[in-house]
Design a protein around this motif. Sequence first.
Motif, short mmCIF file in Angstrom:
data_model
loop_
_atom_site.label_atom_id
_atom_site.label_comp_id
_atom_site.label_asym_id
_atom_site.label_seq_id
_atom_site.Cartn_x
_atom_site.Cartn_y
_atom_site.Cartn_z
N ILE A 64 40.62 -18.45 18.94
CA ILE A 64 41.18 -17.50 17.97
C ILE A 64 42.56 -17.91 17.47
N ARG A 65 43.37 -18.47 18.36
CA ARG A 65 44.69 -18.96 17.95
C ARG A 65 44.86 -20.39 18.46
N TYR A 70 42.16 -14.86 7.97
CA TYR A 70 42.85 -15.62 9.03
C TYR A 70 41.94 -16.00 10.18
N CYS A 71 40.71 -15.49 10.20
CA CYS A 71 39.94 -15.45 11.45
C CYS A 71 38.80 -16.46 11.54
N PRO A 74 41.88 -2.16 15.57
CA PRO A 74 42.89 -3.04 14.98
C PRO A 74 43.21 -2.68 13.53
N GLN A 113 46.04 -4.73 12.03
CA GLN A 113 46.59 -6.06 11.69
C GLN A 113 47.90 -6.00 10.91
N ASP A 128 45.44 -4.00 17.19
CA ASP A 128 45.89 -5.40 17.13
C ASP A 128 46.77 -5.57 15.90
N PHE A 129 47.77 -6.44 16.03
CA PHE A 129 48.70 -6.71 14.92
C PHE A 129 48.90 -8.21 14.78
N ILE A 130 49.03 -8.65 13.54
CA ILE A 130 49.42 -10.04 13.27
C ILE A 130 50.73 -10.00 12.49
N PHE A 179 50.27 -10.52 17.76
CA PHE A 179 50.22 -11.98 17.71
C PHE A 179 51.00 -12.50 16.52
N LYS A 180 51.51 -13.74 16.70
CA LYS A 180 52.06 -14.46 15.55
C LYS A 180 50.87 -15.07 14.81
N TYR A 181 50.91 -15.03 13.50
CA TYR A 181 49.83 -15.64 12.73
C TYR A 181 49.70 -17.12 13.11
N SER A 182 48.47 -17.55 13.33
CA SER A 182 48.19 -18.93 13.70
C SER A 182 47.16 -19.50 12.73
N ARG A 200 44.18 -21.26 11.29
CA ARG A 200 42.98 -21.82 11.90
C ARG A 200 42.25 -22.70 10.90
N1 5AD Z 1 46.31 -15.71 14.12
C1 5AD Z 1 46.82 -14.73 14.88
N2 5AD Z 1 46.09 -13.72 15.38
C2 5AD Z 1 44.77 -13.71 15.10
N3 5AD Z 1 43.80 -12.84 15.44
C3 5AD Z 1 42.65 -13.29 14.91
N4 5AD Z 1 42.85 -14.43 14.22
C4 5AD Z 1 44.17 -14.70 14.32
C5 5AD Z 1 44.99 -15.73 13.81
N5 5AD Z 1 44.49 -16.72 13.06
C6 5AD Z 1 44.03 -11.63 16.22
C7 5AD Z 1 43.66 -10.37 15.43
C8 5AD Z 1 42.38 -9.95 16.10
C9 5AD Z 1 42.61 -10.41 17.52
C10 5AD Z 1 41.37 -10.53 18.34
O1 5AD Z 1 43.22 -11.66 17.38
O2 5AD Z 1 44.67 -9.41 15.64
O3 5AD Z 1 42.15 -8.56 16.01
#
Ligand code: 5AD
Length: 455
Positions: free
Chosen positions: A63-64, A174-175, A276, A278, A316-318, A347-350, A352
């Motif tokens: 996921i990250r 993002y996922c 979530p 986000q 959940d938050f990004i 989470f910090k955006y990552s 993918r």
């Molecule tokens: N970067 C950061 N967080 C992410 N999530 C999913 N993809 C990413 C990403 N690319 C987080 C979302 C999701 C949780 C399972 O992981 O918040 O709900």
Amino acid sequence: MKPTTDPRVAPNESPKTYRVKSFGCQMNVYDGERMGELLDEKGLSPAPEGEDADLVVLNTCHIREKAAEKIYSDIGRLTKGKTQKKAPMIAVAGCVAQAEGEEIMTRAPAVSMVVGPQAYHRLPDMLDSAVAGERATDTDMPAIAKFGALPARKRRSPTAFLTVQEGCDKFCTYCVVPYTRGAEISRPFSDLIDEARRLIEAGAREITLLGQNVNAWAGEDDAGRPVGLAGLIRAIAKLDGVERLRYTTSHPNDMEDDLIAAHGEVAKLMPYLHLPVQSGNDRVLKAMNRAHTAESYLRLLERFREARPDIALSGDFIVGFPGETEEEFQDTLAVIDEVRYSQAFSFKYSPRPGTPAATMDNQIPRDVMDDRLARLQERLNRDQRAFNDALVGKTCSILVERKGKLPGQWLGKSPWLTSVWFEGAAEIGDLIEVELVDAGPNSIAGRIPQTANAT
Ligand code: 5AD
Ligand code: SF4
């Protein structure tokens, strides 16, 4: 299955013991348990705690970026004798296996098997190939075939996961999940009732229904009537022996009225919802392809609170999604201030590989993300602490899950999923009335009131 003969891989001795290490989400924990059951059937046994395993299954998360990279250091540690004395046979499972199967085979010659989340029922056959010196990769995605090929549940535990739905059609930008876990599929109603029964026979008193979008589950009941997740919950709640039900993770767009109503009507459904959001900013939510607004999300939560006033909320938050401005980030803080979560994940955006957001303009610098995450977590911690503090003085039922660190101590969960520890006469699997006396940031200390009896 694609076997590849590799001159570097000598025929291996048949492994006798195994260890499955699951990373990431609860669906991986469930898959890890099921892989263990397959290996049990094959005649292997779990390696005792602290002892070397002949076979190690790394059940990975993609996921990250950090989670995905971890696998290569884990493989290195296993082969260099840092994790255990003798290097084991290694299988890589889970979402990194699905996304990077070929790359793993090239980059990590010590890996004998690579198996995706929809193909792990073939692990026993792959093991035969590996023992014969053939490295094998299987990342096929046959719809639902896996579950029919798995052995019956028999793990003894008071809490159990039950995967009811897999995959995701939402394509948040993002996922990686829609790519690694595939399209949304629901397991049939009767299979799930059957598996729930077996879990209960094996001692489960709490069952958590799992799915990437669990509230998108749809099926037909025994009479052929269409049912959604609420119908499934109502049916499982009727089974004797199960006392608590939970479900995770939900998407705001698939929320049915009946599921909200169930929170007020089904006593066994615990007062907890992980939903979530986000981001709290509508422009960012649109760029994320979330298809809901901050306002529609908040109104949805309000309806849950009307149905079950004591419901604990999680999310959940990004932070730092491409293009997120300081003002937009502040909208997320505003959502947190309004909801007051009992706990949440952030989470910090990552970026993918292969997802639309990875190539969007205005990727946010790391230091900005660090700063936003710290500020966001400060508020989440504040609210979690306040939630725990507010429970002090209450008496509630605790499901005892395991022994605590000190002799005579027990650890369990409240209906709101808070960890509670206490001392006294109890057994794993008891549902016991405990008075909550002292709150910490992550858990609450309790005591058994003089008059209470374990059930
Ligand atoms: N970067 C950061 N967080 C992410 N999530 C999913 N993809 C990413 C990403 N690319 C987080 C979302 C999701 C949780 C399972 O992981 O918040 O709900
Ligand atoms: Fe990923 Fe979005 Fe699907 Fe959740 S709903 S699994 S975040 S694509």
